[in-house]
Scaffold this motif. Structure first.
Motif, PDB file in Angstrom:
ATOM      1  N   TYR A 144       0.807  -1.111  -0.041  1.00 43.18           N
ATOM      2  CA  TYR A 144       0.161   0.038   0.120  1.00 43.18           C
ATOM      3  C   TYR A 144       0.685   1.228  -0.024  1.00 43.18           C
ATOM      4  CZ  TYR A 144      -3.722   3.052   1.622  1.00 43.18           C
ATOM      5  OH  TYR A 144      -4.878   4.055   1.884  1.00 43.18           O
ATOM      6  N   TYR A 145       1.450   1.560   1.161  1.00 46.94           N
ATOM      7  CA  TYR A 145       2.395   2.682   0.981  1.00 46.94           C
ATOM      8  C   TYR A 145       3.522   2.919   0.137  1.00 46.94           C
ATOM      9  CZ  TYR A 145      -0.190   3.591   5.228  1.00 46.94           C
ATOM     10  OH  TYR A 145      -1.171   3.707   6.332  1.00 46.94           O
ATOM     11  N   PHE A 169       1.486  14.949   2.010  1.00 44.37           N
ATOM     12  CA  PHE A 169       1.669  13.781   2.598  1.00 44.37           C
ATOM     13  C   PHE A 169       0.574  13.507   3.835  1.00 44.37           C
ATOM     14  CE2 PHE A 169       5.886  13.859   0.804  1.00 44.37           C
ATOM     15  CZ  PHE A 169       6.103  12.482   0.684  1.00 44.37           C
ATOM     16  N   PHE A 170       0.452  14.484   4.165  1.00 45.75           N
ATOM     17  CA  PHE A 170      -0.781  14.352   5.357  1.00 45.75           C
ATOM     18  C   PHE A 170      -2.121  13.819   4.634  1.00 45.75           C
ATOM     19  CE2 PHE A 170      -4.393  16.139   7.776  1.00 45.75           C
ATOM     20  CZ  PHE A 170      -4.327  15.367   8.894  1.00 45.75           C
ATOM     21  N   HIS A 192      -9.696   8.510  -2.991  1.00 41.34           N
ATOM     22  CA  HIS A 192      -8.568   8.967  -2.172  1.00 41.34           C
ATOM     23  C   HIS A 192      -7.383   8.951  -2.995  1.00 41.34           C
ATOM     24  CE1 HIS A 192      -5.031   7.976   0.897  1.00 41.34           C
ATOM     25  NE2 HIS A 192      -5.447   9.222   0.725  1.00 41.34           N
ATOM     26  N   ALA A 198      -2.156  12.092   2.081  1.00 45.15           N
ATOM     27  CA  ALA A 198      -1.980  10.634   1.539  1.00 45.15           C
ATOM     28  C   ALA A 198      -1.941   9.593   2.948  1.00 45.15           C
ATOM     29  CB  ALA A 198      -0.484  10.667   0.849  1.00 45.15           C
ATOM     30  N   LEU A 199      -1.565  10.102   3.870  1.00 45.64           N
ATOM     31  CA  LEU A 199      -1.445   9.174   4.811  1.00 45.64           C
ATOM     32  C   LEU A 199      -2.860   9.291   5.820  1.00 45.64           C
ATOM     33  CD1 LEU A 199       1.972  10.145   6.449  1.00 45.64           C
ATOM     34  CD2 LEU A 199       1.327   7.955   5.318  1.00 45.64           C
ATOM     35  N   VAL A 200      -3.699  10.101   5.783  1.00 47.76           N
ATOM     36  CA  VAL A 200      -5.172  10.100   6.153  1.00 47.76           C
ATOM     37  C   VAL A 200      -6.154  10.314   5.148  1.00 47.76           C
ATOM     38  CG1 VAL A 200      -6.300  11.179   8.032  1.00 47.76           C
ATOM     39  CG2 VAL A 200      -3.756  11.648   8.109  1.00 47.76           C
ATOM     40  N   PHE A 236       3.463   6.042  -2.090  1.00 47.25           N
ATOM     41  CA  PHE A 236       4.603   7.156  -2.130  1.00 47.25           C
ATOM     42  C   PHE A 236       5.342   7.121  -3.546  1.00 47.25           C
ATOM     43  CE2 PHE A 236       4.552   6.529   2.536  1.00 47.25           C
ATOM     44  CZ  PHE A 236       3.655   7.588   2.605  1.00 47.25           C
TER      45      PHE A 236
END
Lengths: 222, 452
Positions: free
Chosen positions: B340-341, B436-437, B384, B439-441, B345
């Motif tokens: 996933y990450y 990034f925020f 998303h 992407a992460l949330v 990224f």
């Protein structure tokens, strides 16, 4: 048949009134040669048309694109009012506007060629000596001309195919698609005229020592 | 010569054209033509795309209409009122005018859908005032450029329309998903402006005045109404995005025409300070007349005439890249990164690097159809991912060498391109942090979707 014979055969096909005959002639390789000559001569004609009718030079493409824009906005806005207020909707209200959009976009694209407002990275070019600037502008002119040539050839084939297949605009029973497609080669012919006009202007500026590259402004000359 | 050698030579050739200042449209077009010759694709494929792109759907039509909306609200004086309101709310803080400029970009973006229109409108309006207010002119120009990035994230948004059109995602959902990330981008950039202005002591503070806030708030009511109309129509599903655009155009034309005579009767001159204007005069905007409409529309047509051909050739480029196996190559590369990450990224890195050298529309058209299915395969929600992708694409508007907003800001403020680059860095850091925020949330994009 030689490529020249195929190119010549396009001329009677253009005036034949039969979409099938047009399609047959347009599908031949000679169509590329015919369209090369047409793009150049048509561009020259457009250039002189603009030169002798300055009013048209300023307003033709703009007027077409503005009128198309307003019709698109009007049809869509009315479509919503029609649905909410009168509980009905014209079936062409979602299918005609994309074709008007196409007409608007290519005529506006042609006008942008005149204004030189197409996006580019001109930092290095603007710092070049006049001969370098003239060379890059000549390169631009050649590339725009090739763009017009390919677009005219393929759009004429596309139009003939659509006419030959009697393609109707979706949702309506009396409006043919080729009526809209046929404006594309016209827009690109005008664009070719703009390319020739720009290059001649650049050449005159270069010869007279005037500034060749000027700052283009989106929304300028409006 | 091998095909790969030809492809490399053609790619280098068109890169040289780009560096020599050839329009991006032609650079992409000739790359497509060159590669088509190498891999035996018929030229008709490219030529037909110049026509076909328009007949693929009704959704793309929202693009010119939202561009027109931007020009109409600018010409009618609504944009000026929105920026006055933003200044009255934020002007008492250090860097208030810079923050107001970014907030005004956010408000403008909520009616228009174009980054360049946002930068051009707010930049030309507030840059002279920022310079008068002791801000560095390079910082002021950079603020306009950075503020414009939210133009395509806060709905309505041209690039969301293109993304939805390409990937068959509901554009209404994409619009709603862009609201919180867009607001976060505004907040992030305002924080950056506050820090920079505090360090440098820039800006002349105005007193916090509730009556001024109320007065300018009333003055901006038409802007708020237009924002509400667009968001309500799309959020509730009453209109499609294209219809929302058409309705907003109709609203702006109506308001502009009605306001002009009313403004002559009850309005104040535009140079009268807000404090001296009556509440009644704040109810009407400057407006415009029927003879002015063609010149407003003509400007919008020019912008559409730049962007739409670019979309057409980018679609052709994407097809050629698919034929070259780019989809598989990038797919294997990204998938090979892991789960996933890693996919998220890596995709972000690809979008960022590509955004530095290409305009955001081609970036979206070329990369989105490749990266989105891979992202979906590792469980990233398509909406998303779309938001993450497009926030990245919007950052591309302010990354050199090819940052469109930087050019537009340079054009409207007169600050040379290379001189404003240094001042874009704090905004870039803020935008990347927000990126990034987001992407992460995933909730930042998904929390307020109507069906979740």
């Amino acid at each position: 048949m030689s490529i020249i014979a195929e190119a010549v055969a396009v001329i009677p096909a253009l005036f034949s009134g039969s979409a099938w005959e047009k399609r047959q002639a347009f599908d031949a390789d000679g169509m590329w040669l015919f369209c090369f000559v047409y793009t150049f001569l048509g561009g020259l004609a457009a250039h002189y048309f603009y030169k002798f009718l300055p009013f048209m030079e300023r307003h033709l493409e703009r007027t077409i694109s503005v009128v198309m824009y307003l019709i698109i906005a009007g049809i869509i806005c009315w479509g919503v009012i029609d649905r909410f207020v009168f509980s009905s909707q014209w079936s062409g209200s979602t299918t005609i506007p994309p074709f008007l959009f196409m007409v608007m976009a290519w005529f506006a694209c042609s006008y942008n060629v005149k204004l030189r407002t197409h996006l580019s990275f001109s930092e290095f070019r603007s710092k070049m000596p006049p001969s370098g600037q003239m060379a890059t502008l000549t390169l631009d002119a050649a590339l725009w001309f090739g763009f017009c040539w390919i677009a005219i050839t393929t759009s004429l084939r596309f139009t003939a195919l659509s006419a030959d297949n009697f393609q109707l605009v979706d949702g309506v029973d009396d409006i043919m698609k080729w009526w809209f497609y046929t404006t594309i080669p016209v827009a690109f012919t005008l664009m070719s005229g703009r390319v020739i006009g720009n290059w001649l202007e650049d050449w005159n500026n270069y010869k007279s020592g005037d500034q060749i590259i000027k700052q283009a402004v989106i929304g300028g000359d409006v | 010569m091998a095909d790969s050698t030809w492809i490399t030579l053609i790619s280098l050739g068109v890169t040289l054209f780009f560096m020599l200042g050839t329009p991006v449209l032609l650079v992409i077009f000739y790359w497509v033509i060159g590669i088509s010759f190498v891999i035996d694709l018929p030229l008709a494929n490219t030529g037909n795309e110049l026509i076909n792109v328009f007949s693929k759907g009704f959704a793309l039509l929202a693009m010119p209409l939202f561009i027109l909306t931007g020009d109409l609200i600018n010409q009618s004086g609504i944009a000026r009122r929105l920026s006055d309101f933003a200044y009255s709310v934020l002007g008492w803080l250090r860097g208030g005018l810079a923050m107001a400029s970014i907030a005004a970009c956010g408000l403008f973006a909520a009616i228009s859908g174009s980054n360049s229109a946002t930068t051009a409108t707010i930049g030309s309006m507030l840059h002279p005032e920022m310079v008068k207010g002791n801000y560095d002119e390079r910082f002021s120009a950079a603020t306009a450029a950075a503020g414009g990035t939210v133009g395509i994230i806060i709905p309505p948004s041209i690039i969301f329309i293109v993304y939805g059109f390409l990937l068959n995602l509901p554009i209404s959902d994409l619009f709603v998903a862009g609201i919180i990330p867009g607001a976060l981008m505004v907040l992030g950039m305002m924080t950056a402006a506050f820090i920079i202005c505090t360090i440098n002591g820039w800006g002349v503070l105005i007193g916090l005045s509730v009556s001024r806030m109320i007065k300018t708030g009333i003055g901006a009511w038409l802007g708020f109404f237009a924002i509400g109309l667009v968001l309500w129509g799309i959020y509730t599903g009453k209109f499609s995005p294209t219809e929302a655009a058409g309705v907003t155009v109709g609203f702006c034309v109506f308001i502009g025409l009605v306001s002009y005579p009313l403004n002559r009767i009850m309005g104040s001159a535009s140079d009268v300070p807000v404090e001296q204007k009556s509440y009644a005069s704040m109810l009407v905007v400057q407006g415009f007349t029927v003879p002015q409409i063609p010149s407003i529309v003509s400007r919008s047509a020019q912008i559409s005439g730049i962007l739409v051909p670019l979309i057409a050739v980018s679609v052709a480029m994407q097809q050629v890249m698919s034929s070259l196996g780019a989809r598989e190559f990038i797919g294997e590369f990204v998938t090979g990164m892991g789960g996933y990450y890693a996919v998220l990224f890596t995709s972000m890195a690809i979008v960022f690097v590509t955004g530095m050298i290409l305009e955001s529309l081609p970036v979206t058209i070329i990369l989105a159809p490749i990266l989105a299915p891979i992202a979906a395969s590792v469980g990233i929600d398509p909406i998303h991912f779309a938001v993450v992708f497009l926030v990245g694409a919007s950052i591309g508007f302010v990354t050199p060498p090819y940052g469109l907003n930087l050019y537009v800001a340079s054009g409207v403020t007169g600050v040379p391109y290379f001189r404003l680059l240094r001042y874009i860095v704090p905004y870039l850091i803020a935008l990347i942090a927000v990126w990034f925020f987001v992407a992460l949330v995933p909730e930042t994009a998904l929390a307020i979707l109507p069906d979740r």
